[in-house]
Design a protein around this motif. Structure first.
Motif, PDB file in Angstrom:
ATOM      1  N   ILE A  41       0.881  -1.102  -0.002  1.00  0.00           N
ATOM      2  CA  ILE A  41       0.056   0.103  -0.078  1.00  0.00           C
ATOM      3  C   ILE A  41       0.940   1.382   0.055  1.00  0.00           C
ATOM      4  CG2 ILE A  41      -1.502   1.400   1.245  1.00  0.00           C
ATOM      5  CD1 ILE A  41      -2.871  -1.041   0.231  1.00  0.00           C
ATOM      6  N   GLN A  42       0.555   2.157  -1.223  1.00  0.00           N
ATOM      7  CA  GLN A  42       1.343   3.487  -0.741  1.00  0.00           C
ATOM      8  C   GLN A  42       0.155   4.550  -0.782  1.00  0.00           C
ATOM      9  OE1 GLN A  42       4.711   4.441  -3.303  1.00  0.00           O
ATOM     10  NE2 GLN A  42       3.487   6.294  -3.977  1.00  0.00           N
ATOM     11  N   ALA A  43       0.196   5.406   0.141  1.00  0.00           N
ATOM     12  CA  ALA A  43      -0.624   6.330   0.630  1.00  0.00           C
ATOM     13  C   ALA A  43      -0.114   7.847   0.563  1.00  0.00           C
ATOM     14  CB  ALA A  43      -1.751   6.123   1.836  1.00  0.00           C
ATOM     15  N   GLN A  44      -0.918   8.776   0.288  1.00  0.00           N
ATOM     16  CA  GLN A  44      -0.533  10.091   0.285  1.00  0.00           C
ATOM     17  C   GLN A  44      -1.617  10.990   0.291  1.00  0.00           C
ATOM     18  OE1 GLN A  44       0.507   8.174  -2.794  1.00  0.00           O
ATOM     19  NE2 GLN A  44      -1.295   8.547  -3.625  1.00  0.00           N
ATOM     20  N   VAL A  81      -6.075  -1.734   5.991  1.00  0.00           N
ATOM     21  CA  VAL A  81      -4.418  -1.046   6.123  1.00  0.00           C
ATOM     22  C   VAL A  81      -4.551   0.015   5.202  1.00  0.00           C
ATOM     23  CG1 VAL A  81      -2.069  -1.351   5.438  1.00  0.00           C
ATOM     24  CG2 VAL A  81      -3.582  -3.176   6.595  1.00  0.00           C
ATOM     25  N   ALA A  82      -5.051   0.305   4.094  1.00  0.00           N
ATOM     26  CA  ALA A  82      -5.130   1.174   3.216  1.00  0.00           C
ATOM     27  C   ALA A  82      -5.588   2.429   3.843  1.00  0.00           C
ATOM     28  CB  ALA A  82      -5.931   0.729   2.091  1.00  0.00           C
ATOM     29  N   ALA A  83      -6.787   2.387   4.588  1.00  0.00           N
ATOM     30  CA  ALA A  83      -7.657   3.380   5.206  1.00  0.00           C
ATOM     31  C   ALA A  83      -6.713   3.980   6.422  1.00  0.00           C
ATOM     32  CB  ALA A  83      -8.843   2.879   5.586  1.00  0.00           C
ATOM     33  N   GLU A  84      -5.997   3.082   7.099  1.00  0.00           N
ATOM     34  CA  GLU A  84      -5.273   3.518   8.226  1.00  0.00           C
ATOM     35  C   GLU A  84      -3.928   4.223   7.655  1.00  0.00           C
ATOM     36  OE1 GLU A  84      -4.140  -0.200  10.250  1.00  0.00           O
ATOM     37  OE2 GLU A  84      -6.040  -0.005  11.558  1.00  0.00           O
ATOM     38  N   LYS A  85      -3.354   3.852   6.576  1.00  0.00           N
ATOM     39  CA  LYS A  85      -2.214   4.613   6.075  1.00  0.00           C
ATOM     40  C   LYS A  85      -2.733   5.879   5.591  1.00  0.00           C
ATOM     41  CE  LYS A  85       0.943   1.247   6.653  1.00  0.00           C
ATOM     42  NZ  LYS A  85       2.194   1.563   7.547  1.00  0.00           N
ATOM     43  N   THR A  86      -3.929   5.953   4.710  1.00  0.00           N
ATOM     44  CA  THR A  86      -4.303   7.249   4.227  1.00  0.00           C
ATOM     45  C   THR A  86      -4.411   8.329   5.290  1.00  0.00           C
ATOM     46  OG1 THR A  86      -5.066   5.626   2.368  1.00  0.00           O
ATOM     47  CG2 THR A  86      -5.849   8.152   2.637  1.00  0.00           C
TER      48      THR A  86
END
Length: 335
Positions: free
Chosen positions: A160-163, A200-205
């Motif tokens: 996952i890559q979030a920004q 995980v994607a939601a938490e990272k974002t």
């Protein structure tokens, strides 16, 4: 942008246009101001902040009309369970309140309000006379990409890559003049092992969004302190340790990041003077008396130490992320 990045962008856009055929369940966004060990009540302020609902200026959602798009990863497109502009603005308001500020969400701007209109400040001032600082902004990026870490498509660990990238401006509510503004960007990356990919994607974002909001709070304070003298005070809650809790001579080796974690994006400044008791200012904001420990955003800061009967010391300090910077000086008496 090189040819590879261009190709990746257009492939992603093409996949996005097909979202109705392969979209996953909605991504549950849940912003919590206390996440990542952020301490509450870091500031005491008499200012009232008014956050106008931010404009969603993200390129792909604007181009496709999919306003709740929050991420993608072949072959799926991911849609959020909330309106993005409202969610991000509400996160700013909740985080500011958690930090100790007075913050109001201006959900419904005045009729015909427009960021491009010349008289929007006047309209806001008439409708919200008790707001000292209006904050307006645009969401330039707030999303994640999901893929695989292997060289061959579909192989390796899922990644996952979030920004988040926000452009925001602080406006004086009394006269409508510009106080400060900036564009702040944070990104993070994680490998999915045993948890739900969308969780995980939601938490990272949300982590990248929190780091952006905290940076706006920290970086705006020196500018606000100059415009509103005495209206903001930094507390001794995590941001600065009270002198009574620190030995008179501080050893940088005794303040290990492993013993006292440094927040992401910040470094630690340890100020000690001989004699002790100097008033410590960083970027024009009073933090307390030496000896003192401060966790500050990485970058260049202006340090000033004052004490009655002694010459004032001024210095430029470079703060490195996750590093401890000692500053130990002798104050010289006035003759």
């Amino acid at each position: 942008m090189n040819s590879g990045k261009k190709l990746g962008f257009w492939l992603s856009l093409f996949g996005l246009l097909l979202f109705s055929a392969c979209a996953s369940p909605p991504v549950d966004l849940n912003y919590e101001p206390a996440d990542n060990q952020v301490q509450p009540k870091q500031y005491v302020s008499s200012l009232n902040f008014g956050f106008v609902t931010f404009e969603d200026d993200r390129m792909i959602p604007k181009g496709t009309g999919v306003k709740r798009m929050i991420g993608w990863g072949q072959p799926d497109t991911f849609i959020a369970n909330k309106d993005i502009a409202q969610h991000v603005t509400r996160a700013f308001v909740r985080q500011y309140r958690y930090l100790g500020f007075h913050a109001t969400w201006i959900k419904t701007p005045p009729p015909n309000f427009s960021f491009s209109s010349r008289d929007w400040v006047r309209q806001l001032r008439l409708q919200y006379p008790n707001v000292n600082v209006f904050v307006i902004g645009k969401i330039k990026d707030y999303q994640f990409q999901m893929g695989y870490g292997g060289f061959i498509e579909g192989t390796g660990d899922r990644v996952i890559q979030a920004q988040t990238n926000i452009e925001a401006y602080y406006i004086n509510g009394a006269d409508g003049r510009f106080i400060w503004g900036d564009t702040i960007h944070h990104r993070t990356r994680g490998v999915i092992k045993h948890h739900s990919p969308l969780l995980v994607a939601a938490e990272k974002t949300e982590t990248t969004l929190q780091r952006v909001i905290l940076d706006f709070a920290d970086r705006s304070v020196p500018h606000l302190a100059k415009r509103f003298p005495g209206a903001i005070r930094v507390t001794n809650n995590n941001m600065a340790a009270s002198p009574s809790n620190i030995p008179s001579a501080i050893s940088p080796q005794a303040i290990s990041p492993s013993q006292s974690p440094i927040a992401p994006g910040k470094g630690r400044l340890v100020v000690s003077t001989t004699p002790a008791g100097g008033k410590v200012y960083v970027d024009g904001v009073f933090y307390g008396e030496s000896p003192i420990l401060l966790d500050l955003p990485s970058g260049i800061h202006l340090l000033k130490v004052k004490m009655d009967g002694y010459h004032t010391l001024r210095d430029k300090i470079g703060i490195l992320e996750q590093k401890v910077t000692p500053w130990d000086e002798r104050l010289h008496k006035k003759y």
